[in-house]
Write an enzyme that holds these catalytic residues in place. Structure first.
Site, short mmCIF file in Angstrom:
data_model
loop_
_atom_site.label_atom_id
_atom_site.label_comp_id
_atom_site.label_asym_id
_atom_site.label_seq_id
_atom_site.Cartn_x
_atom_site.Cartn_y
_atom_site.Cartn_z
N LYS A 18 43.08 10.58 4.35
CA LYS A 18 42.37 10.27 5.60
C LYS A 18 41.20 11.23 5.82
O LYS A 18 40.08 10.80 6.05
CB LYS A 18 43.34 10.34 6.79
N ARG A 93 50.34 8.20 16.13
CA ARG A 93 51.35 8.40 15.10
C ARG A 93 52.64 7.67 15.45
O ARG A 93 53.50 7.51 14.60
CB ARG A 93 51.73 9.89 14.99
N ARG A 132 46.41 20.76 -2.14
CA ARG A 132 45.28 20.67 -1.20
C ARG A 132 44.79 22.05 -0.75
O ARG A 132 45.57 22.92 -0.43
CB ARG A 132 45.71 19.86 0.03
N ARG A 165 47.10 25.16 3.79
CA ARG A 165 47.75 25.10 5.10
C ARG A 165 49.21 25.49 4.96
O ARG A 165 49.87 25.09 4.01
CB ARG A 165 47.65 23.69 5.66
N ARG A 176 57.41 16.22 6.22
CA ARG A 176 56.30 15.56 6.92
C ARG A 176 56.14 14.12 6.48
O ARG A 176 55.87 13.24 7.29
CB ARG A 176 55.00 16.32 6.69
P1 ADP Z 1 48.14 15.58 7.83
O1 ADP Z 1 46.83 16.12 7.40
O2 ADP Z 1 49.27 16.04 7.03
O3 ADP Z 1 48.12 14.11 8.11
P2 ADP Z 1 47.65 16.50 10.49
O4 ADP Z 1 46.66 17.57 10.22
O5 ADP Z 1 47.17 15.18 10.97
O6 ADP Z 1 48.53 16.29 9.19
O7 ADP Z 1 48.74 17.01 11.49
C1 ADP Z 1 49.37 18.27 11.35
C2 ADP Z 1 50.50 18.37 12.36
O8 ADP Z 1 49.98 18.19 13.69
C3 ADP Z 1 51.56 17.29 12.22
O9 ADP Z 1 52.56 17.65 11.28
C4 ADP Z 1 52.12 17.23 13.64
O10 ADP Z 1 53.00 18.30 13.91
C5 ADP Z 1 50.89 17.42 14.49
N1 ADP Z 1 50.24 16.13 14.88
C6 ADP Z 1 49.04 15.65 14.45
N2 ADP Z 1 48.77 14.45 15.01
C7 ADP Z 1 49.83 14.14 15.79
C8 ADP Z 1 50.16 13.03 16.60
N3 ADP Z 1 49.33 11.96 16.75
N4 ADP Z 1 51.35 13.06 17.27
C9 ADP Z 1 52.17 14.11 17.15
N5 ADP Z 1 51.94 15.18 16.38
C10 ADP Z 1 50.76 15.23 15.72
P1 ADP Z 2 45.16 13.41 4.76
O1 ADP Z 2 44.02 13.78 5.65
O2 ADP Z 2 45.48 11.94 4.78
O3 ADP Z 2 46.38 14.25 4.97
P2 ADP Z 2 43.47 14.53 2.66
O4 ADP Z 2 42.21 13.77 2.79
O5 ADP Z 2 43.49 15.92 3.14
O6 ADP Z 2 44.69 13.68 3.25
O7 ADP Z 2 43.87 14.49 1.10
C1 ADP Z 2 45.02 15.19 0.62
C2 ADP Z 2 44.69 15.84 -0.73
O8 ADP Z 2 44.49 14.82 -1.72
C3 ADP Z 2 43.42 16.67 -0.71
O9 ADP Z 2 43.62 17.80 -1.54
C4 ADP Z 2 42.36 15.73 -1.30
O10 ADP Z 2 41.33 16.46 -1.98
C5 ADP Z 2 43.17 14.88 -2.27
N1 ADP Z 2 42.67 13.48 -2.34
C6 ADP Z 2 42.22 12.70 -1.34
N2 ADP Z 2 41.88 11.46 -1.77
C7 ADP Z 2 42.15 11.45 -3.10
C8 ADP Z 2 42.02 10.44 -4.14
N3 ADP Z 2 41.54 9.20 -3.88
N4 ADP Z 2 42.40 10.79 -5.39
C9 ADP Z 2 42.88 12.05 -5.65
N5 ADP Z 2 43.02 13.02 -4.73
C10 ADP Z 2 42.66 12.75 -3.47
#
Ligand code: ADP
Ligand code: ADP
Ligand code: ZN
Length: 308
Positions: A18, A93, A132, A165, A176
Site C-alpha cells: 500500500k 480496517r 522492509r 519498524r 499483524r
Molecule cells: P502496515 O504498514 O503494516 O499496514 P500501518 O502502518 O498501517 O501498518 O499500521 C501500524 C499499526 O497502527 C497497526 O498495527 C495498528 O496497531 C495501528 N493502526 C493503523 N491503522 C489502523 C486502523 N485503521 N485501525 C486500528 N489500528 C490501526
Molecule cells: P504496506 O504499506 O501495505 O504495509 P509496503 O508498501 O510498505 O506495504 O511494502 C512492504 C514491503 O514490500 C516494502 O519493503 C516494499 O519495498 C516491498 N514491496 C512493495 N511492493 C512490492 C512488490 N510489488 N514486489 C516486491 N516487493 C514489494
C-alpha cells in the site's frame, strides 16, 4: 457540496504494498495520501494524548480502538488539502470504521468512490515485511532485496537514515497479518456488496501493480492516431453520471479526455504488449522521477479531481 468526493481506499494486508503504491496513486489522482499508520506514528512522535493511548496496541501488533482512529482520520480529512478528496491507506480496517467513514463522508456530501484491494499471498507478506526498511523522515519504503535504496541505509528521496519498524519483527509480523485477515476481510465483502471493490493482484512487480491499479481506476484505451494503448483514469464526472458516462477520463500521458465512451477499450495484456511510451514511463518512474508524473490534460485544461 463537492467536498471529499474523490475518496479512494487502498486496502491490503500489512506488506501488500500500500505504502509503495500510494505515492503514485495520490500523484495521479491529485489528492493527498492519508495513511492511518503514519498519522498514528506521528502522534506518538509528538507525544500527543492519542499517541500515548495508541502506543501499547501498536507495539503488540493489535488494532488501536476504533473511536480513536476514526476521530484522527476525520480530523485529517477536514484539513483544506483534502477538500477534493484523499487516498486513504490503512483506514478503514474494521467494519465499524467503514460504517463511520461512510456516515461522516455523507454528512460532508462525499462518498467512497473506489476501493482498491491489493491481494497478496500470506508467505509473501511475511517475507516483504521482514525485509522492509523505512525512511523516518519522508516515510518512503524500501526492501532489502525487492527495492533496495541506491545507497544502503539512506533514503533515495531525502537522504535521511533508513530504519526497520519495531513491529516488522518476524514474530509480530505474523500476528499483524492474522489480525488483518480476521478484522479486515469483512470489509472486502462490505465494499464488494456496494459495487466499489476492485481486486488487484499485488503479487507482481511494482510497476505492473501500478498499471493494474490505474486500470482499476479507469482502464486501458486505444490511441486515436497510433496503434498504442493508454492507461486512463476515470474522470470524476463519469463516476457521477446515472449510468451515462459524459467523460471517459484522461490518460496517464495526459493527452486524452473524451466526451463519450466510444473509444476502444482494452486489457492490461494489450497495454503491456503495445503501450504508449509516456504512459509506460509514468508507471515505471521511480518515486524520484516526479517529472514523469502525468500532467493535466490539455484538451480540458483541468486535472482529475478538480471541481467541476
Ligand atoms: P502496515 O504498514 O503494516 O499496514 P500501518 O502502518 O498501517 O501498518 O499500521 C501500524 C499499526 O497502527 C497497526 O498495527 C495498528 O496497531 C495501528 N493502526 C493503523 N491503522 C489502523 C486502523 N485503521 N485501525 C486500528 N489500528 C490501526
Ligand atoms: P504496506 O504499506 O501495505 O504495509 P509496503 O508498501 O510498505 O506495504 O511494502 C512492504 C514491503 O514490500 C516494502 O519493503 C516494499 O519495498 C516491498 N514491496 C512493495 N511492493 C512490492 C512488490 N510489488 N514486489 C516486491 N516487493 C514489494
Ligand atoms: Zn526519505
Amino acid at each position: 457540496m463537492e467536498r471529499h468526493r474523490e475518496v479512494v481506499l487502498l486496502l491490503g494486508a500489512p506488506g501488500a504494498g500500500k505504502g509503495t503504491q500510494a505515492r503514485f496513486i495520490s500523484d495521479v489522482l491529485g489528492v493527498p495520501h492519508v495513511a492511518s499508520g503514519d498519522l498514528l506514528r506521528e502522534h506518538r512522535r509528538l507525544g500527543t494524548e492519542l499517541g500515548r493511548a495508541a502506543q501499547a496496541y501498536m507495539d503488540r501488533g493489535d488494532l488501536v480502538p476504533d473511536e480513536l482512529v476514526i476521530a484522527m482520520v476525520m480530523e485529517r480529512l477536514d484539513r483544506p488539502d483534502a477538500e477534493r478528496g484523499a487516498l486513504l491507506d490503512g483506514f478503514p480496517r474494521t467494519r465499524p470504521q467503514a460504517e463511520a467513514l461512510r456516515a461522516q463522508l455523507a454528512e460532508r456530501g462525499g462518498a467512497v468512490q473506489a476501493v482498491l484491494y491489493l491481494a497478496v499471498p500470506e508467505p509473501v507478506l511475511i517475507e516483504r515485511l521482514a525485509g522492509r526498511w523505512m525512511c523516518g523522515h519522508c516515510q518512503a519504503t524500501y526492501h532489502e532485496q525487492f527495492k533496495p535504496p541506491r545507497q544502503p541505509g539512506v533514503c533515495d528521496l531525502c537522504q535521511a537514515a533508513l530504519s526497520q519498524r519495531p513491529d516488522d519483527r518476524r514474530e509480530v509480523v505474523a500476528n499483524r497479518v492474522e489480525v488483518y485477515l480476521r478484522d479486515t476481510q469483512p470489509l472486502i465483502d462490505y465494499y464488494a456488496a456496494q459495487g466499489v471493490l476492485h481486486r488487484v493482484d499485488g503479487h507482481d512487480t511494482i510497476e505492473r501493480v501500478r498499471a493494474a491499479l490505474c486500470a482499476a481506476l479507469g482502464g486501458v484505451v486505444h490511441g486515436l492516431r497510433r496503434d498504442r494503448w493508454h492507461l486512463y483514469l476515470r474522470h470524476p464526472r463519469a463516476v457521477r453520471g446515472n449510468g451515462h458516462e459524459a467523460w471517459l477520463g484522461r490518460t496517464l500521458c495526459g493527452k486524452y479526455v473524451d466526451r463519450d465512451g466510444n473509444r476502444v477499450r482494452g486489457t492490461l495484456t494489450e497495454f503491456w504488449a503495445a503501450s504508449c511510451r509516456d504512459c509506460l514511463r509514468a508507471v515505471q518512474g521511480s518515486p524520484v522521477d516526479r517529472e514523469a508524473a502525468p500532467k493535466a490534460p490539455h484538451s480540458s485544461g483541468e486535472a482529475l479531481g478538480s471541481s467541476a
